[in-house]
Design a protein around this motif. Structure first.
Motif, PDB file in Angstrom:
ATOM      1  N   GLY A 199       4.634  19.986 -11.715  1.00  0.00           N
ATOM      2  CA  GLY A 199       4.035  19.400 -10.525  1.00  0.00           C
ATOM      3  C   GLY A 199       3.205  18.164 -10.772  1.00  0.00           C
ATOM      4  N   GLY A 200       3.365  17.556 -11.946  1.00  0.00           N
ATOM      5  CA  GLY A 200       2.536  16.420 -12.306  1.00  0.00           C
ATOM      6  C   GLY A 200       3.118  15.078 -11.926  1.00  0.00           C
ATOM      7  N   TYR A 218      -3.341   9.571  -6.504  1.00  0.00           N
ATOM      8  CA  TYR A 218      -4.301   9.995  -7.523  1.00  0.00           C
ATOM      9  C   TYR A 218      -5.541   9.102  -7.478  1.00  0.00           C
ATOM     10  N   ASN A 219      -6.694   9.722  -7.670  1.00  0.00           N
ATOM     11  CA  ASN A 219      -7.956   8.981  -7.613  1.00  0.00           C
ATOM     12  C   ASN A 219      -8.566   8.906  -9.008  1.00  0.00           C
ATOM     13  N   PHE A 220      -8.435   7.746  -9.638  1.00  0.00           N
ATOM     14  CA  PHE A 220      -9.053   7.526 -10.938  1.00  0.00           C
ATOM     15  C   PHE A 220     -10.229   6.556 -10.831  1.00  0.00           C
ATOM     16  N   SER A 221     -10.844   6.493  -9.667  1.00  0.00           N
ATOM     17  CA  SER A 221     -11.945   5.562  -9.458  1.00  0.00           C
ATOM     18  C   SER A 221     -13.108   5.870 -10.381  1.00  0.00           C
ATOM     19  N   TRP A 222     -13.873   4.830 -10.695  1.00  0.00           N
ATOM     20  CA  TRP A 222     -15.073   4.996 -11.509  1.00  0.00           C
ATOM     21  C   TRP A 222     -16.143   5.799 -10.791  1.00  0.00           C
ATOM     22  N   GLU A 223     -16.028   5.992  -9.488  1.00  0.00           N
ATOM     23  CA  GLU A 223     -17.069   6.706  -8.756  1.00  0.00           C
ATOM     24  C   GLU A 223     -17.291   8.103  -9.336  1.00  0.00           C
ATOM     25  N   GLN A 224     -16.199   8.788  -9.668  1.00  0.00           N
ATOM     26  CA  GLN A 224     -16.327  10.137 -10.227  1.00  0.00           C
ATOM     27  C   GLN A 224     -16.911  10.095 -11.647  1.00  0.00           C
ATOM     28  N   TYR A 250      -3.602   2.606 -14.314  1.00  0.00           N
ATOM     29  CA  TYR A 250      -3.169   1.408 -13.585  1.00  0.00           C
ATOM     30  C   TYR A 250      -1.758   1.607 -13.037  1.00  0.00           C
ATOM     31  N   ALA A 251      -0.880   2.152 -13.885  1.00  0.00           N
ATOM     32  CA  ALA A 251       0.515   2.352 -13.484  1.00  0.00           C
ATOM     33  C   ALA A 251       0.604   3.245 -12.248  1.00  0.00           C
ATOM     34  N   MET A 252      -0.099   4.365 -12.286  1.00  0.00           N
ATOM     35  CA  MET A 252      -0.022   5.299 -11.161  1.00  0.00           C
ATOM     36  C   MET A 252      -0.628   4.690  -9.899  1.00  0.00           C
ATOM     37  N   ASN A 264       0.853  -1.184   0.000  1.00  0.00           N
ATOM     38  CA  ASN A 264       0.000   0.000   0.000  1.00  0.00           C
ATOM     39  C   ASN A 264       0.891   1.238   0.000  1.00  0.00           C
ATOM     40  N   LYS A 265       0.285   2.405   0.220  1.00  0.00           N
ATOM     41  CA  LYS A 265       1.060   3.640   0.151  1.00  0.00           C
ATOM     42  C   LYS A 265       2.182   3.670   1.196  1.00  0.00           C
ATOM     43  N   LYS A 266       1.908   3.108   2.359  1.00  0.00           N
ATOM     44  CA  LYS A 266       2.882   3.192   3.451  1.00  0.00           C
ATOM     45  C   LYS A 266       4.133   2.362   3.180  1.00  0.00           C
ATOM     46  N   ASN A 267       3.935   1.193   2.587  1.00  0.00           N
ATOM     47  CA  ASN A 267       5.107   0.333   2.342  1.00  0.00           C
ATOM     48  C   ASN A 267       5.355   0.131   0.853  1.00  0.00           C
ATOM     49  N   ALA A 268       4.988   1.132   0.054  1.00  0.00           N
ATOM     50  CA  ALA A 268       5.069   1.009  -1.402  1.00  0.00           C
ATOM     51  C   ALA A 268       6.490   0.782  -1.888  1.00  0.00           C
ATOM     52  N   LEU A 269       7.449   1.481  -1.322  1.00  0.00           N
ATOM     53  CA  LEU A 269       8.833   1.377  -1.809  1.00  0.00           C
ATOM     54  C   LEU A 269       9.371  -0.041  -1.621  1.00  0.00           C
TER      55      LEU A 269
END
Length: 468
Positions: A410-411, A451-457, A384-386, A264-269
């Motif tokens: 800043g992207g 980044y949030n690319f969820s289908w919800e939006q 998917y990559a991001m 997850n984000k915390k242990n991504a590296l």
């Protein structure tokens, strides 16, 4: 509100490209919204999903195509395992094959599918609020329900057409009209474009609204649409751009069953490193080198013809200080050139074909994803990559413009202007500078996963369009 999605593909039933991912996710997320009932109707294929799930026959009838009669069966999946009702249309000898595309009579296949669906809905007195037609394969439906008397029960049902890729329009000779349900000759102009039947043009003319799968791509179609530019300008008042989302339940590095190591984000590296090390060991690559990847069809629109030159130039110019892994298939000339390079360079790993599990592993393991696309209506790979902490290196076009801003402003990734091997390799050199800059790569991995690319939006935007 009842929404029927008509499509030739739907993940995980049958997948060729991003269309399947969209159709397999959008209805699920729509159904989580109160007052929406969204389902999928697609052809029946000889696929594992069909054999492994239980279906009930909800309709059995017949249609005429030219001087032939074809049986039409509609089967409903019993368990709603995908989060929506799934209907398969089976027509022996036409819609019971192994794959969605690639048959000599596929125009008749697509016609039979559309005819069969509308015959079922009319005969059973099922009147949806919206028929959502995905790509040209279902683009004749808006014409048929308005101008074919056989479907008078459905006349007036609202239709939306989604353009997933305007490069493919389904153009066919007028002799194919004999396979249509009967319509008055005076209405034939709605099917015609430059002397041919053009299903995508017919969809744009006859639907109540149409959309492209990103704002950037919708704007491009006004100036570059394989000959339909004047039509889309004329009908521009009912044109919309809605970016695709991704299914964040399927694409979640924390729970993805395809990965060797979840993170997850915390242990991504640490998580990415473990996955990278395992993948590199499998393909005999050095895990200490930056890993670039390409996943996709070997087609000109994806810039895949540039891959051999990209491989040679990047490896030679960096004295082999990077690795490249490629997963895909398509153009045989591209495949053969890459095979030759795979024997030449130990820094290249090549896996021909498409393996869903391997794509997940590659996203989780890669440092950078290459997308040198000539055409990219939306693009899901960069999302998917991001999601998996990988940095996209993309041509600034279509949906890639909407989703990947350059790191200099800043992207989340690296942009280049033209689909050439030289510009792609120059962007890879910039990527290597980021990779070796202390702390910068780690920062990008973490920020990209936010980044949030969820289908919800995106589902909310489709809902707004349905309500209009």
């Amino acid at each position: 509100m009842k929404i029927f999605n008509l499509s030739m593909e739907c993940y995980p039933v049958a997948k060729v490209g991003g269309l399947a991912d969209v159709v397999g996710a959008l209805p699920k997320y729509l159904n989580q919204i109160e007052s929406i009932e969204s389902c999928v109707v697609m052809p029946c294929y000889n696929k594992p999903f069909v054999h492994e799930h239980s279906f009930e026959i909800v309709f059995d009838g017949w249609i005429h195509q030219s001087n032939q009669m074809f049986q039409v069966q509609v089967m409903k999946e019993r368990s709603q395992s995908l989060g929506f009702d799934l209907y398969l249309v089976k027509i022996p000898a036409l819609l019971d094959r192994d794959n969605p595309y690639g048959y000599w009579d596929e125009s008749q296949q697509f016609l039979a599918f559309q005819h069969g669906v509308l015959h079922w809905l009319s005969a059973m007195k099922i009147r949806p609020d919206v028929l959502h037609c995905h790509d040209y394969h279902t683009g004749l439906v808006p014409f048929m329900i308005e101008y074919c008397p056989e479907f008078s029960f459905l006349k007036g049902v609202k239709t939306i057409g989604t353009i997933h890729n305007g490069e493919y329009q389904g153009q066919m000779k007028w002799e194919m009209a004999k396979f249509f349900p009967w319509f008055r000759g005076e209405n034939s102009g709605l099917l015609d474009w430059n002397g041919f039947i053009n299903p995508l043009a017919a969809m744009i003319k006859c639907c109540h609204a149409f959309n492209a799968v990103s704002d950037g791509y919708m704007q491009e179609l006004f100036d570059n649409f394989r000959g339909l530019e004047s039509l889309v300008r004329q009908e521009g008042g009912k044109a919309y751009g809605i970016i695709n989302g991704i299914d964040t339940e399927v694409w979640d590095p924390a729970t993805d069953a395809f990965l060797d190591f979840n993170f997850n984000k915390k242990n991504a590296l640490a998580g990415k490193w473990k996955n990278k090390k395992a993948l590199c060991e499998e393909y005999q690559l050095n895990p200490d080198l930056p890993l670039f990847s390409f996943i996709g069809r070997f087609a000109g629109e994806k810039g895949a013809d540039l891959l051999p030159d990209i491989v040679e130039q990047s490896i030679q110019q960096t004295q082999g200080s990077l690795n490249i892994i490629i997963l895909g298939s398509g153009d045989k000339n591209i495949e053969n050139r890459l095979r030759d390079l795979n024997f030449t360079y130990s820094n290249l790993a090549l896996d021909l074909g498409y393996k869903e599990f391997l794509s997940h592993k590659i996203y989780a393991s890669s440092d950078f994803l290459l997308m040198p696309s000539r055409v990219e209506p939306c693009g899901l790979n960069q999302m998917y990559a991001m999601r998996y902490g990988t940095v996209p290196v993309v041509r600034y076009i279509g949906g890639l413009r909407d989703t990947v801003e350059d790191i200099t402003t800043g992207g989340s990734g690296l942009n280049f202007a033209n689909a050439t091997a030289d510009e792609t390799v120059n962007a890879m050199h910039r990527a290597l500078q980021i990779y070796h800059a202390p702390g910068l790569m780690d920062l990008l991995v973490q920020s990209n996963m936010n980044y949030n690319f969820s289908w919800e939006q995106s589902a909310q935007k489709y809902l707004e369009l349905y309500r209009k």
